[in-house]
Design a protein around this motif. Structure first.
Motif, PDB file in Angstrom:
ATOM      1  N   THR A 149      14.835  19.506  47.537  1.00 32.11           N
ATOM      2  CA  THR A 149      14.731  18.418  46.567  1.00 32.11           C
ATOM      3  C   THR A 149      15.178  18.934  45.213  1.00 32.11           C
ATOM      4  O   THR A 149      15.195  20.143  44.975  1.00 32.11           O
ATOM      5  CB  THR A 149      13.284  17.875  46.485  1.00 32.11           C
ATOM      6  N   VAL A 150      15.556  18.010  44.352  1.00 28.22           N
ATOM      7  CA  VAL A 150      15.897  18.409  42.982  1.00 28.22           C
ATOM      8  C   VAL A 150      14.604  18.438  42.191  1.00 28.22           C
ATOM      9  O   VAL A 150      13.840  17.473  42.197  1.00 28.22           O
ATOM     10  CB  VAL A 150      16.916  17.421  42.365  1.00 28.22           C
ATOM     11  N   SER A 151      14.336  19.552  41.541  1.00 31.08           N
ATOM     12  CA  SER A 151      13.045  19.759  40.886  1.00 31.08           C
ATOM     13  C   SER A 151      12.927  18.965  39.598  1.00 31.08           C
ATOM     14  O   SER A 151      13.909  18.735  38.891  1.00 31.08           O
ATOM     15  CB  SER A 151      12.866  21.245  40.574  1.00 31.08           C
ATOM     16  N   ALA A 175       8.183  29.393  40.638  1.00 27.21           N
ATOM     17  CA  ALA A 175       6.995  29.125  41.465  1.00 27.21           C
ATOM     18  C   ALA A 175       6.577  27.660  41.337  1.00 27.21           C
ATOM     19  O   ALA A 175       6.232  27.013  42.334  1.00 27.21           O
ATOM     20  CB  ALA A 175       5.848  30.049  41.053  1.00 27.21           C
ATOM     21  N   LEU A 176       6.614  27.128  40.123  1.00 27.59           N
ATOM     22  CA  LEU A 176       6.252  25.716  39.924  1.00 27.59           C
ATOM     23  C   LEU A 176       7.205  24.809  40.699  1.00 27.59           C
ATOM     24  O   LEU A 176       6.791  23.848  41.351  1.00 27.59           O
ATOM     25  CB  LEU A 176       6.294  25.360  38.425  1.00 27.59           C
ATOM     26  N   ALA A 177       8.493  25.142  40.646  1.00 21.83           N
ATOM     27  CA  ALA A 177       9.493  24.312  41.329  1.00 21.83           C
ATOM     28  C   ALA A 177       9.328  24.400  42.843  1.00 21.83           C
ATOM     29  O   ALA A 177       9.364  23.375  43.544  1.00 21.83           O
ATOM     30  CB  ALA A 177      10.895  24.753  40.914  1.00 21.83           C
ATOM     31  N   ALA A 178       9.130  25.613  43.370  1.00 27.83           N
ATOM     32  CA  ALA A 178       8.977  25.788  44.825  1.00 27.83           C
ATOM     33  C   ALA A 178       7.720  25.068  45.308  1.00 27.83           C
ATOM     34  O   ALA A 178       7.729  24.394  46.343  1.00 27.83           O
ATOM     35  CB  ALA A 178       8.911  27.274  45.170  1.00 27.83           C
ATOM     36  N   ASP A 179       6.647  25.198  44.533  1.00 30.36           N
ATOM     37  CA  ASP A 179       5.385  24.579  44.930  1.00 30.36           C
ATOM     38  C   ASP A 179       5.497  23.057  44.928  1.00 30.36           C
ATOM     39  O   ASP A 179       5.029  22.378  45.859  1.00 30.36           O
ATOM     40  CB  ASP A 179       4.273  25.039  43.976  1.00 30.36           C
ATOM     41  N   GLU A 180       6.139  22.522  43.894  1.00 35.48           N
ATOM     42  CA  GLU A 180       6.328  21.063  43.810  1.00 35.48           C
ATOM     43  C   GLU A 180       7.124  20.563  45.024  1.00 35.48           C
ATOM     44  O   GLU A 180       6.782  19.554  45.639  1.00 35.48           O
ATOM     45  CB  GLU A 180       7.080  20.730  42.519  1.00 35.48           C
ATOM     46  N   ALA A 181       8.188  21.317  45.372  1.00 36.34           N
ATOM     47  CA  ALA A 181       9.046  20.911  46.492  1.00 36.34           C
ATOM     48  C   ALA A 181       8.247  20.923  47.798  1.00 36.34           C
ATOM     49  O   ALA A 181       8.313  19.963  48.582  1.00 36.34           O
ATOM     50  CB  ALA A 181      10.250  21.846  46.596  1.00 36.34           C
ATOM     51  N   ALA A 183       5.003  20.769  48.220  1.00 36.75           N
ATOM     52  CA  ALA A 183       3.948  19.734  48.214  1.00 36.75           C
ATOM     53  C   ALA A 183       4.541  18.375  48.571  1.00 36.75           C
ATOM     54  O   ALA A 183       3.855  17.510  49.117  1.00 36.75           O
ATOM     55  CB  ALA A 183       3.273  19.696  46.843  1.00 36.75           C
ATOM     56  N   ALA A 184       5.824  18.165  48.285  1.00 38.19           N
ATOM     57  CA  ALA A 184       6.474  16.886  48.598  1.00 38.19           C
ATOM     58  C   ALA A 184       7.120  16.916  49.988  1.00 38.19           C
ATOM     59  O   ALA A 184       7.850  15.990  50.348  1.00 38.19           O
ATOM     60  CB  ALA A 184       7.518  16.568  47.530  1.00 38.19           C
ATOM     61  N   GLY A 185       6.897  18.008  50.739  1.00 40.77           N
ATOM     62  CA  GLY A 185       7.393  18.067  52.119  1.00 40.77           C
ATOM     63  C   GLY A 185       8.784  18.664  52.260  1.00 40.77           C
ATOM     64  O   GLY A 185       9.365  18.614  53.342  1.00 40.77           O
ATOM     65  N   TYR A 186       9.338  19.208  51.182  1.00 32.96           N
ATOM     66  CA  TYR A 186      10.654  19.858  51.262  1.00 32.96           C
ATOM     67  C   TYR A 186      10.469  21.366  51.447  1.00 32.96           C
ATOM     68  O   TYR A 186       9.385  21.909  51.258  1.00 32.96           O
ATOM     69  CB  TYR A 186      11.472  19.580  49.991  1.00 32.96           C
ATOM     70  N   ASP A 187      11.588  22.031  51.773  1.00 38.80           N
ATOM     71  CA  ASP A 187      11.536  23.479  51.979  1.00 38.80           C
ATOM     72  C   ASP A 187      11.756  24.247  50.686  1.00 38.80           C
ATOM     73  O   ASP A 187      11.250  25.347  50.510  1.00 38.80           O
ATOM     74  CB  ASP A 187      12.612  23.895  52.995  1.00 38.80           C
ATOM     75  N   ASP A 188      12.588  23.706  49.816  1.00 45.22           N
ATOM     76  CA  ASP A 188      12.904  24.446  48.586  1.00 45.22           C
ATOM     77  C   ASP A 188      13.359  23.453  47.513  1.00 45.22           C
ATOM     78  O   ASP A 188      13.631  22.280  47.808  1.00 45.22           O
ATOM     79  CB  ASP A 188      14.006  25.495  48.842  1.00 45.22           C
TER      80      ASP A 188
END
Ligand SMILES: Cc1ncc(COP(=O)(O)O)c(C=O)c1O
Length: 319
Positions: A149-151, A175-181, A183-188
């Motif tokens: 996903t686009v962060s 880390a914030l970007a990876a975690d957000e992705a 949490a939304a069901g994306y891999d990265d």
């Protein structure tokens, strides 16, 4: 992407000038780098060779050159040259009796205030230290590709934080970007800069393929110019695949025939979807598969002769 348990760290670590049991490689709570993010790191891989007889460090000299550049930026003094750091890393692998694919994590960091230094944030008047740990790590992304996903988190400008160096504190953004992705069901996550241009993924560089040509943001953008990125550009040139280093925006990704990520950890990972938009046919495309094949051969010693200098053989087994 599958979630995996934390891999077991190799029994021996290199810690502040000595090889010690990993469990004894402790740091005080007052460690400056822990308080302020004033550390730098690298990620280096060693792969079992295709012929099975050797372990091969991939582009270790390039990684340690970047490591020493990162150290200089943070005024972290290391008593070692690149060659010495590579030697220490080989010895660490030997002492651990490593025989399988392994990830190595050198960490240079600000340790303790020297006598006379006022407590507080800073880089001078603080002792420096170096530790290296390793752990077994094979491929951790599915060869069939991942979804990104686009962060909503924007990559900071390199005028704000040295993005071209691997500074521990800067990885809060990743880390914030990876975690957000996740949490939304994306891999990265794919991060953009403040003007909407594609920078990189959370720990990888981004390539698009359009009409058979590779496109990737320029190394001067606000991104870490990866060693895998450089490897891919070199292998592409070897095999007649043209490449442009140019600005990309999200529509360039959505409209691409193929998208893939590159990094020491992630290797060459196809991206099948970006924020709900399937990329090409929604499966790894022919250029991505071809680059991944050349890369896999190269890192295990089966690549072209002109790239053998990228490999440092390590004698496998104890003793
Ligand atoms: C933010 C970021 N970009 C790109 C990369 C890829 O760099 P390399 O290919 O040198 O591992 C990494 C991984 O180190 C990274 O952390």
């Amino acid at each position: 992407m599958t979630t995996q348990a934390e891999p077991a760290v190799a029994a021996t670590a290199y810690h502040q000038g000595a090889f010690v049991p990993f469990t004894e490689a402790a740091l005080p709570l007052t460690t400056q780098a822990l308080q302020y993010g004033t550390g730098v790191f690298e990620g280096i891989r060693a792969h079992a060779s295709a012929d099975g007889g050797r372990l091969l460090l991939f582009r270790a000299h390039d990684h340690y050159e970047r490591f020493l550049r990162s150290c200089r930026l943070l005024r972290i003094e290391t008593p070692h040259t690149v060659d010495e750091l590579v030697e220490i890393t080989c010895e660490l692998l030997q002492r651990n009796g490593t025989t399988t694919d392994t990830y190595l994590r050198p960490l240079g960091y600000k340790l303790a205030l020297l006598p006379g230094t006022r407590p507080g944030v800073g880089l001078s008047g603080i002792s420096d230290a170096l530790s290296i740990t390793g752990f077994p790590m094979g491929a951790y992304t599915p060869p069939g590709g991942i979804r990104c996903t686009v962060s909503s988190w924007v990559r900071p400008r390199s005028a704000a934080i040295p993005i071209h160096a691997k500074v521990t504190g800067g990885y809060v953004n990743n880390a914030l970007a990876a975690d957000e992705a996740r949490a939304a069901g994306y891999d990265d996550a794919i991060l953009l800069d403040g003007r909407g241009r594609v920078c990189e993924a959370s720990t990888a560089n981004v390539f698009a393929v359009r009409a058979g040509r590779l496109l990737t943001p320029p190394a001067t953008a606000d991104l870490l110019p990866g060693i895998t990125r450089d490897t891919v550009l070199t292998l592409a040139a070897d095999h007649g695949i043209e490449a442009d280093e140019d600005e990309l925006d999200v529509s360039d990704l959505h409209g691409a025939d193929e998208v893939f990520l590159t990094g020491t950890g992630i290797g060459i990972t196809p991206v099948n979807e970006v924020s709900g938009h399937p990329i090409g046919a929604g499966e790894p495309g022919p250029i991505t598969r071809s680059i991944a094949r050349h890369y896999a051969r190269t890192i295990r010693g089966g690549g072209d002769p002109q790239h053998q200098h990228w490999l440092t053989p390590v004698r496998i087994g104890r003793g």
